[in-house]
Design a protein around this motif. Structure first.
Motif, mmCIF file in Angstrom:
data_model
loop_
_atom_site.group_PDB
_atom_site.id
_atom_site.type_symbol
_atom_site.label_atom_id
_atom_site.label_comp_id
_atom_site.label_asym_id
_atom_site.label_seq_id
_atom_site.Cartn_x
_atom_site.Cartn_y
_atom_site.Cartn_z
ATOM 1 N N LEU A 571 -2.105 -26.046 15.904
ATOM 2 C CA LEU A 571 -3.151 -25.463 15.060
ATOM 3 C C LEU A 571 -4.450 -25.195 15.807
ATOM 4 O O LEU A 571 -5.400 -24.674 15.212
ATOM 5 C CB LEU A 571 -3.445 -26.401 13.882
ATOM 6 N N TRP A 574 -5.660 -21.666 15.498
ATOM 7 C CA TRP A 574 -5.616 -21.033 14.189
ATOM 8 C C TRP A 574 -6.836 -21.364 13.322
ATOM 9 O O TRP A 574 -7.045 -20.724 12.289
ATOM 10 C CB TRP A 574 -4.355 -21.490 13.436
ATOM 11 N N GLU A 575 -7.591 -22.353 13.704
ATOM 12 C CA GLU A 575 -8.674 -22.789 12.828
ATOM 13 C C GLU A 575 -9.750 -21.727 12.648
ATOM 14 O O GLU A 575 -10.480 -21.727 11.659
ATOM 15 C CB GLU A 575 -9.279 -24.080 13.378
ATOM 16 N N LYS A 584 -5.873 -28.941 6.640
ATOM 17 C CA LYS A 584 -5.038 -29.949 7.291
ATOM 18 C C LYS A 584 -5.140 -31.266 6.534
ATOM 19 O O LYS A 584 -6.228 -31.700 6.184
ATOM 20 C CB LYS A 584 -5.478 -30.160 8.740
ATOM 21 N N VAL A 607 3.515 -21.803 10.576
ATOM 22 C CA VAL A 607 2.121 -21.454 10.286
ATOM 23 C C VAL A 607 1.922 -19.942 10.380
ATOM 24 O O VAL A 607 1.200 -19.331 9.566
ATOM 25 C CB VAL A 607 1.175 -22.207 11.240
#
Length: 704
Positions: A571, A574-575, A584, A607
Motif C-alpha cells: 500500500l 497507493w495512499e 487501513k 487493491v
C-alpha cells in the motif's frame, strides 16, 4: 584335460561365436552391441573358469579365479542394460528411470573387484573327495556375489516384463532369447546363492555355470533364426514389482534354500544338499515355463470347458479386463495396442493387426500389430480402389468373416495384408470395427496356437469385441475433437486480448515512424521517441511475462513473515492515489509462513482491482484479522460489483475480465498463489454495491 575344462571352453567358444556372428551379420544398433558385449564377457569368464578347473597348483587356481571374478563384475551392468532395452519400443523411458541402478551396476561391482581384489579370495583347499578345489571368499568376493545375485534377479524381472507385454508373433520371435537368458541367470542365482550360503566357491558349480551357458546359447541361436527378431517393439508397463513372477519365485527359492541350509547345518551336514538345492531351482524354472506357455493355457482351458461343462470364456472377466485395459487410453495408438494384446491373449493367436480408416474413407492405415512392423504395415496397407472396396464390403457385412474361405476380391486384399507366418496356423479372420453404420477400421487375426479353428462362440465374442473397440475409438476421436476445440477457443480468447494490446502498441510505433523523417533533427523529439520506444518494449515484455505464467508451474519460497508488513509494503504507493479513499485497519497478527514476493502480487492485484472498481470516487478498505487458526486479509470496495454469473463462471478463469484494458490473468494468478500457500480466496459481490475479497492463510502451514 578334464570334462569341466572341455565344458567351459566349449561354452566360451559357442558364446564368443554367437557374439561375433551378431556383430558381423546383424544390423548395427544399441541393443545389438549390448548383446555382443554381454556375450563376449560371458565367453571371457568361461575361458578363465576353464583355466581355473584345469590348473593344478593352488596359486594358479587363485590367479584364474580372480581374473574370472573381475570379468564377472562387468556382467551386471551390461545385462541389466540389455534387459531394459531388448525389444522395447519405450526403452528410453526405462533407461531414464533406471539410470541410478545402471550406474550402480556398472560402478559398484567393478570398483570392488579392481580396488579390493586382494579380498576376493582368502584361502583355497581341496574338497572332501579331493578331485577339485574349494575357494574361501573374502568380504569383496561375498559382496560381489551378492551384487551379482541382485543383478540377476533384476535381469530376469525385466525380461519377464518384456515377455508378458509381448503378444502373438512378437512373443514367438523373442521367446527363446528370453527363455535362454532366463535359464542362464536362474542358474547364476543358484550358484551365487550357494557361494553366499557357504562363504566359498566350489569349482563344481562353475561347471554348472558352463552347462547353463551352453544351453542358453543354443536357445538364443534358435531365437536368432526367427525372422525380424531384433525388430520387435513391445511397450511394457512402468511398474517395477507389480505382479512379477520373477520376484515371487526368486523369493521362494532363496527362502527355501536358506531354511534348508540352516537345517542341514544344524543336523550335521548333507553331502547332497547342493544337488537338492539345484533340483528345487529346476522345478521352479519348469513351473515358470509351464505358466507362461500359451499352448498349455489354451489346452487347459479347452479341457475344462469340454469335460466340466463350463463355457469357454468367462464373459464377466473378459469385459472387466477389456474395460480396465482400454478405458484410460486417450490416444488411438495406445487404445489399439490394448485391444490387440487383449485379442491375442484371449484367443491365443500370434498375428493380430488393426487397420484404421482414414478421414477421407479412401485408405486403410496401419495402427498396430503383434507381428508387422510399422514400415511393413505401411507397405501392405490397401489404398485407392482396394481400400474403398474393403470398406464398402465391411459396411455391408458387419459380422466377423473367415477371409480364407471367401472368394471375394476384398478378402484377397485382406489376405495379402495379413501374410501367413505358419502353415498350420488355421484360418484368418477379419473383424469389422463399426460405429453407427460407419466403418472405423478392422481387426485381422490368425496363426492360432495349435491351428484350432474358430468356433461360433469365438465369432460371437469377436463381434462384441469389435463393437466395444468401435465405441472406444469413437470416444477417443470425439475427445480429441473436443480437446482441439477447447484449445482453439483458448487460443482465440488469448489472441484477442494479445492482438488488441499489440495493435495499440503498433499504432504508437507507426506514428513515431511517420514523424521520424520530419522531426529527426529535433533533440526533444528524439528524446521523446526513445522514451516512447522504451515504454513500448517494457509494455510488451510485461505482457509476455504475464502470459507465460499460464504455462509454468508456480514455485514459492516461503519464510516466516508478518502479513501486515506485506500489506503495508503493497500500500506504500497507493495512499496518495487521487479520488480514492483508502482505509487501513490492520490488527496484530501471528507470524505466518509465506512467500513475501508472491503474496505482494496478490495484495497489489486486489487493491488495484478495487481502486479501478471505484474509479471516479469511492472507498477501498483493507483489513487484517485472525479467525479460527487463519489469518484473514479482506479488501472491500463500494464500486460497481460483479454479477452472480460472472462470479460463478468466470472470475478465477484466465482471460475472463470485466475491465476493458485487462487480460483476465490477475485473479487467476492470485488464486494460484494463495492455494500454493495452503489457503483459499472467498468473494462476496453485488452489482452496484461493491465487492469484498477475503484471503485466508493458515497460521501454521498445512500439509497438502
Amino acid at each position: 584335460m578334464n570334462v569341466s575344462f572341455a565344458l567351459a571352453i566349449s561354452a566360451a567358444i559357442l558364446s564368443g561365436t554367437l557374439a561375433l556372428g551378431v556383430a558381423i551379420r546383424a544390423e548395427r544398433s544399441f541393443v545389438r552391441w549390448t548383446f555382443v558385449l554381454g556375450m563376449l564377457a560371458l565367453s571371457t569368464e568361461s575361458v578363465f573358469s576353464g583355466m581355473s578347473v584345469d590348473a593344478v597348483l593352488p596359486g594358479e587356481v587363485v590367479h584364474w579365479e580372480m581374473l574370472r571374478m573381475i570379468v564377472l563384475s562387468l556382467l551386471p551392468g551390461v545385462w541389466i542394460l540389455f534387459s531394459l532395452s531388448y525389444s522395447r519400443g519405450n526403452a528410453r523411458e526405462f533407461l531414464a528411470r533406471w539410470w541410478w541402478v545402471l550406474t550402480a551396476a556398472f560402478l559398484l561391482p567393478a570398483g570392488l573387484a579392481v580396488l579390493f581384489r586382494e579380498n576376493l579370495i582368502t584361502s583355497i583347499g581341496q574338497s572332501a573327495v579331493e578331485d577339485h578345489w574349494m575357494l574361501r571368499l573374502g568380504p569383496t568376493g561375498m559382496a560381489l556375489n551378492l551384487l551379482f545375485l541382485i543383478a540377476a534377479v533384476c535381469v530376469l524381472m525385466n525380461l519377464e516384463r518384456t515377455l508378458r507385454a509381448s503378444v502373438g508373433t512378437m512373443r514367438w520371435r523373442i521367446k527363446f532369447m528370453i527363455v535362454g537368458l532366463g535359464v542362464l541367470f536362474a542358474v547364476r542365482i543358484y550358484t551365487s546363492s550357494q557361494a553366499l550360503l557357504f562363504h566359498g566357491m566350489d569349482q563344481n558349480l562353475e561347471s554348472v555355470n558352463s552347462g547353463a551357458l551352453l544351453v542358453a546359447c543354443l536357445l538364443i541361436v534358435r531365437s536368432l533364426l526367427r525372422a525380424g527378431h531384433f525388430d520387435v517393439n513391445v511397450y511394457p508397463s512402468q511398474s517395477v514389482l507389480h505382479n512379477s513372477l520373477t520376484i515371487l519365485l526368486a523369493g521362494i527359492y532363496l527362502l527355501i534354500v536358506g531354511v534348508f541350509a540352516k537345517v542341514v547345518t544344524y543336523l550335521g551336514g548333507d553331502a547332497a544338499f547342493t544337488l537338492k538345492a539345484f533340483l528345487v531351482l529346476v522345478s521352479l524354472v519348469l513351473l515358470t515355463i509351464l505358466l507362461m506357455s500359451d499352448r498349455v493355457r489354451l489346452h487347459t482351458r479347452r479341457f475344462v470347458s469340454r469335460h466340466f461343462q463350463r463355457p469357454l470364456y468367462d464373459y464377466r472377466t473378459v469385459w472387466r479386463g477389456f474395460t480396465e485395459s482400454t478405458a484410460s487410453h486417450m490416444e488411438q495408438t495406445e487404445l489399439c495396442r490394448a485391444v490387440v494384446k487383449l485379442v491375442a491373449d484371449l484367443f491365443q493367436v500370434l498375428f493380430v493387426t488393426i487397420w484404421l480408416v482414414d478421414g477421407k474413407k479412401e485408405k486403410l492405415t496401419f495402427a498396430t500389430s503383434t507381428s508387422l512392423s510399422e514400415a511393413r504395415g505401411g507397405e501392405l496397407g490397401p489404398q485407392g480402389t482396394e481400400a474403398i472396396e474393403v470398406i464398402r464390403a465391411l459396411r455391408d457385412h458387419p459380422d466377423p468373416v473367415d477371409i480364407d474361405s471367401s472368394k471375394e476380391n476384398w478378402a484377397a486384399t485382406l489376405r495379402r495384408c495379413h501374410p501367413d507366418e505358419f502353415q498350420k496356423g488355421g484360418s484368418r479372420v477379419c473383424v469389422p470395427i463399426i460405429s453407427g453404420g460407419e466403418v472405423l477400421g478392422l481387426i485381422t487375426l490368425g496363426d492360432r496356437v495349435s491351428g484350432i479353428a474358430f468356433s461360433q462362440q469365438d465369432f460371437d465374442l469377436l463381434r462384441c469385441i469389435g463393437d466395444q473397440a468401435a465405441a472406444g475409438l469413437r470416444n477417443v476421436q470425439l475427445s480429441q475433437k473436443l480437446l482441439q476445440a477447447k484449445e482453439l477457443e483458448a487460443f482465440q480468447t488469448m489472441s484477442a486480448f494479445f492482438v488488441h494490446d499489440l495493435k495499440n502498441t503498433a499504432s504508437t510505433l507507426n506514428l513515431m515512424l511517420q514523424n521520424l523523417p520530419v522531426h529527426f533533427d529535433d533533440p526533444a523529439f528524439r528524446e521523446d521517441t526513445l522514451r516512447g520506444i522504451s515504454k513500448t518494449v517494457t509494455h510488451i515484455n510485461h505482457l509476455i511475462g504475464r502470459l507465460s505464467l499460464l504455462r509454468r508451474e508456480l514455485a514459492i519460497q516461503p519464510t516466516e513473515s508478518d502479513l501486515n508488513e506485506v500489506v503495508s509494503k503493497a500500500l506504500a504507493g497507493w495512499e496518495k492515489a487521487p479520488a480514492v479513499d483508502l482505509v487501513k485497519d490492520l490488527h496484530p497478527l501471528p507470524k505466518v509462513v509465506l512467500d513475501q514476493e508472491q503474496m505482494l502480487k496478490v495484495v497489489t492485484n486486489l487493491v488495484l482491482n478495487a481502486t479501478e472498481a471505484v474509479s471516479g470516487g469511492g472507498q477501498v478498505r483493507i483489513e487484517t484479522s485472525q479467525r479460527n487458526g487463519w489469518t484473514v486479509l479482506a479488501v472491500t470496495d463500494n464500486g460497481c460489483g460483479m454479477s452472480p454469473d460472472f462470479l460463478n463462471r468466470s472470475l478465477f478463469r484466465p482471460f475472463q475480465t470485466t475491465k476493458k484494458s485487462g487480460l483476465g490473468i490477475g485473479m487467476f494468478q492470485s488464486k494460484m498463489i494463495v492455494e500454493a500457500h495452503g489457503g483459499r480466496i472467498e468473494v462476496e459481490s453485488e452489482l452496484g454495491k461493491g465487492t469484498t475479497f477475503r484471503v485466508f492463510l493458515p497460521v501454521q502451514r498445512q500439509s497438502r
